[in-house]
Scaffold this motif. Structure first.
Motif, PDB file in Angstrom:
ATOM      1  N   TRP A  71      48.948   4.502   2.542  1.00 38.38           N
ATOM      2  CA  TRP A  71      48.492   3.938   4.632  1.00 38.38           C
ATOM      3  C   TRP A  71      48.421   5.138   5.485  1.00 38.38           C
ATOM      4  N   HIS A  72      48.515   3.488   6.573  1.00 39.04           N
ATOM      5  CA  HIS A  72      48.634   4.083   7.574  1.00 39.04           C
ATOM      6  C   HIS A  72      47.842   2.775   8.423  1.00 39.04           C
ATOM      7  N   TYR A  73      48.379   3.485   9.889  1.00 35.46           N
ATOM      8  CA  TYR A  73      47.729   2.580  10.958  1.00 35.46           C
ATOM      9  C   TYR A  73      47.539   2.816  11.974  1.00 35.46           C
ATOM     10  N   ASP A  74      45.670   2.369  12.089  1.00 40.60           N
ATOM     11  CA  ASP A  74      45.421   3.656  13.142  1.00 40.60           C
ATOM     12  C   ASP A  74      44.152   2.814  13.847  1.00 40.60           C
ATOM     13  N   ILE A 272      54.632   4.512   9.099  1.00 38.68           N
ATOM     14  CA  ILE A 272      53.847   3.815  10.076  1.00 38.68           C
ATOM     15  C   ILE A 272      54.903   2.635  10.619  1.00 38.68           C
ATOM     16  N   ASP A 273      54.896   3.201  11.451  1.00 39.49           N
ATOM     17  CA  ASP A 273      55.864   2.100  12.699  1.00 39.49           C
ATOM     18  C   ASP A 273      55.401   0.605  12.720  1.00 39.49           C
ATOM     19  N   ASN A 274      54.151   0.119  13.017  1.00 40.01           N
ATOM     20  CA  ASN A 274      54.580  -1.199  13.399  1.00 40.01           C
ATOM     21  C   ASN A 274      54.725  -1.703  11.806  1.00 40.01           C
ATOM     22  N   ALA A 275      55.511  -2.780  12.344  1.00 42.52           N
ATOM     23  CA  ALA A 275      56.223  -3.455  10.933  1.00 42.52           C
ATOM     24  C   ALA A 275      55.709  -4.123   9.868  1.00 42.52           C
ATOM     25  N   ALA A 281      51.458  -2.687   3.351  1.00 44.85           N
ATOM     26  CA  ALA A 281      51.788  -1.449   2.686  1.00 44.85           C
ATOM     27  C   ALA A 281      52.778  -1.581   1.770  1.00 44.85           C
ATOM     28  N   PHE A 282      53.991  -2.167   2.303  1.00 45.66           N
ATOM     29  CA  PHE A 282      54.371  -1.726   1.019  1.00 45.66           C
ATOM     30  C   PHE A 282      54.448  -2.838  -0.124  1.00 45.66           C
ATOM     31  N   LYS A 283      53.569  -3.861   0.144  1.00 41.13           N
ATOM     32  CA  LYS A 283      53.416  -4.876  -0.583  1.00 41.13           C
ATOM     33  C   LYS A 283      51.896  -4.065  -1.426  1.00 41.13           C
TER      34      LYS A 283
END
Length: 460
Positions: A71-74, A272-275, A281-283
């Motif tokens: 999982w990532h945030y881009d 991932i920096d965005n909370a 992603a965790f869920k």
């Protein structure tokens, strides 16, 4: 074997080591309602993790495991309209590909996921829709009826009868292997009827997680993310039950400290920096495969299922969408209004009587008198007319003399269980449920029931 990004079922493998019960994992199970990460009831049995390629030997012992994705945030610099168009293109393509030439079984509710599903289905598709409500509850099926009417889908209404659980609990345990509680998957009450409505279940699970914010600031610190996550994961009374079992089994240290350390370690591994994106992603990595997916097996045991929000391509799509466009279900709302305005005009259950065009007016002062009258009518029915609606799963299964007799039979007339869990602990939580706060202690009782059924089926 190669697992998907969000696995729709648990797949187990063996590992070398003790075959004893994994007591720490069971404590976390009692606190949250699902096993965490690879955990199972046993130390020598684990569950394959998402987006990982596994190699096992002929006896199913693990030889190799390697992740192929993460999982990532881009996020892309796009507008809501562009994001909606991209979603529409993806959603319609994957749905068409997976439902082609099949008779679709479509559950409908007052939320957005099933409404989005009903919007995507073509006019030429063979669709049977359904909804259900509790016996003696408010009419949950009315939203489904309205959606089906707009789309001209055949509609079937079912009632979840009080006490149904005790007729199906052994079959349910065979399906879920006691990896979730028995009170939540109420579809078990009507599965024999709804399975006959078509060839494939078209299910909207996890849309509300992928297409909404997690309710925190994007720049929330890691410590505060952990606190927010614990608040989301832990059920009422869950920590109290887990702590009691931890002490009963004489496990060294503190349950809460162990739980926090475990969650913190898993959270930090997500780069991932965005909370909001990190919590989502965790869920998706740990909650969806170990709770949501277990209940999905009630459907898949009887007919194939397709879950568009579990689709690998949908998960990849979410990683590129800015959080400010996901917050508030904007993309789904925009899609429904674009695809079928008639569906958008049906009241949204969370904001009734408002719909997808005016729901933002819900907090306006002009709406307060109407909401107050609605609340007063509810209180009048409950306190004066003694007509309280059944709104919670456990109420249909645990309340009333017949339900109580069955519950007590599992909790207090099971030798294997009394050797596994101290009768004093069981009685303490049962008494608190009956005499102190049934809402707060319904989860602990539900988990004890799950452990009681597990003890009957245990390999030990």
């Amino acid at each position: 074997m190669k697992t998907t990004i969000i696995p729709s079922k648990q797949t187990f493998y063996k590992k070398e080591g003790s075959s004893d019960l994994n007591l720490k994992a069971i404590c976390i199970f009692c606190a949250t309602g699902f096993f965490l990460e690879k955990d199972t009831y046993y130390n020598d049995l684990e569950v394959m993790q998402p987006f990982t390629e596994y190699v096992t030997d002929e006896n199913n012992f693990l030889k190799k495991a390697e992740q192929y994705w993460e999982w990532h945030y881009d996020p892309k610099d796009i507008s809501l309209e562009q994001a909606t168009d991209e979603f529409a293109h993806l959603y319609e393509n994957i749905t068409k590909e997976n439902l082609k030439d099949k008779a679709v079984i479509l559950p409908l509710s007052g939320g957005l996921d099933s409404r989005t599903q009903s919007a995507v289905l073509g006019k030429d598709m063979n669709v049977n829709s359904y909804s259900y409500k509790f016996e003696n509850s408010f009419d949950e099926t009315k939203y489904g009826k309205e959606i089906a009417k707009v789309r001209s889908f055949p509609f079937h209404e079912y009632i979840i009868m009080k006490g149904y659980l005790w007729n199906v609990i052994e079959e349910l345990a065979e399906i879920n292997q006691c990896y979730t509680d028995f009170t939540n998957p109420r579809q078990m009450a009507v599965i024999n009827e709804i399975k006959e409505l078509g060839d494939i279940f078209f299910l909207g699970h996890w849309g509300d997680v992928l297409f909404d914010g997690m309710g925190v600031r994007d720049d929330l610190t890691l410590d505060d993310q952990l606190k927010a996550l614990i608040k989301k994961l832990v059920k009422r009374g869950g920590i109290e039950l887990a702590d009691s079992l931890w002490k009963m089994w004489g496990i060294e240290g503190s349950f809460e400290e162990h739980f926090k350390e475990r969650l913190s370690g898993l959270l930090q591994k997500i780069k991932i920096d965005n909370a909001n994106a990190r919590i989502r992603a965790f869920k998706s990595m740990y909650w969806a495969p170990r709770w949501t997916s277990v209940s999905l097996e009630i459907f898949s045991k009887y007919k194939p299922v397709y879950l568009p929000y579990y689709d690998d391509e949908m998960c990849k799509f979410i990683c590129k969408i800015p959080e400010h466009l996901l917050n508030g279900r904007q993309i789904q709302i925009n899609y429904i209004k674009m695809k079928n305005p008639g569906l958008a005009k049906i009241a949204w259950q969370n904001y009734e009587p408002l719909n997808l065009y005016n729901y933002k007016d819900f907090e306006n002062t002009s709406r307060i008198p109407g909401r107050a009258i609605k609340k007063m009518n509810k209180m009048f029915k409950e306190k004066i007319l003694n007509k309280k609606n059944t709104t919670r799963n456990w109420e249909i299964q645990f309340t009333g003399e017949s339900n109580d007799l069955n519950l007590r039979k599992y909790l207090f007339e099971n030798k294997n269980y009394s050797e596994f869990i101290s009768p004093e602990i069981t009685k303490t939580f049962y008494d608190k449920f009956k005499n102190e706060d049934s809402v707060y202690y319904s989860h602990p009782v539900s988990m004890l029931l799950t452990l009681a059924v597990f003890s009957k089926r245990s390999r030990q």
